[in-house]
Design a protein around this motif. Structure first.
Motif: not given
Length: 268
Positions: A25-37, A113-120
């Motif tokens: 998981l090294e390099g994992f960075v949160s997308s900041g979206f509330a519905d992150e997946y 793969r990811g993360p991604a998201g679309g809603y805040r």
């Protein structure tokens, strides 16, 4: 990227939390979206390989040996500990993701793969409405935790019965309405929509998150837009699955379904 199972916890009758860690998981960075997946790759029993693997190396394999990609909600990411918590809806032996989650053991690996998201949650909204079933419950929980302090937020969640309920928390003024399928014999597509129609009408600008089963999300979308409770710009509406179809069948028709929703005009 891949994670190694650290622990699994059954949160309810149909929800399993899997915590992943390890150097993958090294390099994992949160997308900041509330519905992150994250896009997870679940391996069939006949797979002649294991995670981690190179995706280009498996494209020539027979379909029954290739992984099944599924979007799974990130419940939390602890960057200090390098631990990723995924909440996965599980219904017995049905579904690749749920089956894997119920059988996962420490040390098992999951490629993603990811993360991604679309809603805040819109920061200037007066209130928030979060609607869905078990498949959307992890994202609803994360969205409830992301609303501004003190704002009004209502979660309407469909589960089979009381055993499917989980505690939800929020810095906002949270109200939770649980809808039990087992207690109703009405049209399942309308169950959530009926519960939403029964809510007191909110005042001001509403930011709404409506995710889950395709027919149910469509019915809720129609109810909200026809009553002018929310505008399309402030409505996040996404179907995760469709009643009567398995995962692969739904993936085959989902694009057409989304186009039909986008083209739909809801009368006011």
């Amino acid at each position: 990227m891949y994670g190694e199972v650290i622990s699994t916890t059954h949160l309810s009758s149909h929800l399993v939390r899997v915590v992943l860690g390890g150097p993958g998981l090294e390099g994992f960075v949160s997308s900041g979206f509330a519905d992150e997946y994250v896009n997870c790759f679940f391996l069939p029993a006949t797979a002649p390989y294991s995670a981690p693997f190179q995706e280009e190396d498996i494209r020539g394999l027979p379909r029954e040996q290739r992984p099944f990609p599924r979007r799974i909600t990130v419940r939390s990411w602890d960057s200090a500990r390098g631990e990723l918590a995924l909440d996965i809806a599980a219904h017995g032996d049905v579904g690749h993701a749920g089956r894997w989650a119920t059988q996962a053991r420490p040390g098992d690996r999951l490629q993603l793969r990811g993360p991604a998201g679309g809603y805040r949650p819109h920061p200037e909204a007066d209130s928030y409405l979060l609607v869905g079933d078990e498949s959307a419950l992890p994202a609803i929980a994360a969205c409830a935790e992301a609303v501004p302090v003190g704002r009004h937020v209502v979660a309407v969640v469909e589960v089979e019965d009381a055993a499917g309920e989980v505690p939800l928390t929020s810095p906002g003024a949270l109200q939770v309405r649980w809808v039990h399928r087992a207690a109703h014999d009405t049209d399942p597509d309308e169950l959530l929509a009926d519960a939403v129609r029964a809510l007191p009408r909110p005042v001001g600008t509403v930011s709404a998150f409506v995710h889950g089963e395709a027919g149910a999300t469509r019915a809720v979308r129609r109810a909200l837009l026809s009553a002018r409770i929310v505008t399309e710009e402030n409505l996040s509406c996404s179907p995760y699955w469709r009643r009567g179809l398995d995962d692969e069948q739904w993936r085959a028709v989902k694009a057409d379904w989304l186009r039909s929703i986008a083209a739909e005009t809801v009368s006011h």
